[in-house]
Scaffold this motif. Structure first.
Motif, PDB file in Angstrom:
ATOM      1  N   UNK A 180      35.359   7.951 108.296  1.00  0.00           N
ATOM      2  CA  UNK A 180      36.646   7.627 107.731  1.00  0.00           C
ATOM      3  C   UNK A 180      36.590   7.764 106.196  1.00  0.00           C
ATOM      4  N   UNK A 181      35.507   7.354 105.490  1.00  0.00           N
ATOM      5  CA  UNK A 181      35.203   7.818 103.888  1.00  0.00           C
ATOM      6  C   UNK A 181      35.112   9.341 103.634  1.00  0.00           C
ATOM      7  N   UNK A 182      34.581   9.781 104.560  1.00  0.00           N
ATOM      8  CA  UNK A 182      34.458  11.511 104.639  1.00  0.00           C
ATOM      9  C   UNK A 182      35.837  12.046 104.356  1.00  0.00           C
ATOM     10  N   UNK A 183      36.527  11.648 105.398  1.00  0.00           N
ATOM     11  CA  UNK A 183      37.923  12.089 105.482  1.00  0.00           C
ATOM     12  C   UNK A 183      38.615  11.574 104.018  1.00  0.00           C
ATOM     13  N   UNK A 184      38.580  10.475 103.759  1.00  0.00           N
ATOM     14  CA  UNK A 184      39.244  10.278 102.410  1.00  0.00           C
ATOM     15  C   UNK A 184      38.711  11.148 101.413  1.00  0.00           C
ATOM     16  N   UNK A 185      37.341  11.223 101.408  1.00  0.00           N
ATOM     17  CA  UNK A 185      36.797  12.287 100.187  1.00  0.00           C
ATOM     18  C   UNK A 185      37.356  13.467 100.380  1.00  0.00           C
TER      19      UNK A 185
END
Length: 166
Positions: free
Chosen positions: A142-147
């Motif tokens: 999820x954080x990589x998607x946001x990033x």
């Protein structure tokens, strides 16, 4: 659940998380910015003031002060009074995260996604929620998607740094 003395959540992590939430709460509005500005909302599905807006403001203040039980009561009242208020749902979800009520946080995030769509800042918050749960794999996804959607964003970067340290 009390996080301060829990060895699973050291004080340094709590301070960093509090800072990240203080600067982002919720990027959607813990500070003075509105959900419209921070998430690019065009639909008008945000607070309209009145009693629901009062509860939203009080909920944010309690959240900033670490009074999550009181914050929850006000955010919950705000969403009951105005169920299409994405900012109130975001506050409620983040508060449930802080209380360790991830089952309720998931429900609030689900409502939020239904109202606001899959926005990067929301995905960042959900990723952070999974980090709090210890679900590093899902948090990273999820954080990589946001990033990818918000490259260089300081809040996303702080959450990724927390993930890499844990």
């Amino acid at each position: 659940m009390h996080f301060g003395g829990n060895s699973r959540f050291p004080a340094r992590l709590i301070r960093t998380v509090s800072f990240a939430l203080g600067t982002s709460l919720l990027v959607a509005g813990c500070q003075t910015s509105s959900l419209d500005a921070s998430m690019g909302m065009e639909s008008g599905k945000t607070r309209s003031g009145g009693v629901a807006g009062d509860d939203l403001s009080v909920g944010k203040a309690h959240f900033r002060d670490g009074n999550y039980g009181l914050a929850e009561a006000h955010f919950r009242k705000a969403v009951e009074l105005q169920p299409d208020d994405a900012e109130a749902w975001l506050g409620l979800a983040a508060t449930y995260d802080q209380l360790g009520r991830f089952d309720l946080a998931d429900r609030a995030y689900e409502e939020l996604l239904g109202l606001a769509g899959r926005r990067p800042r929301i995905i960042n918050n959900i990723g952070y929620s999974h980090l709090l749960r210890g679900d590093r794999k899902r948090a990273r996804e999820l954080l990589m998607e946001a990033n990818a959607a918000l490259p260089g964003d300081p809040v996303v970067q702080a959450n990724l740094a927390l993930l890499n340290k844990s």
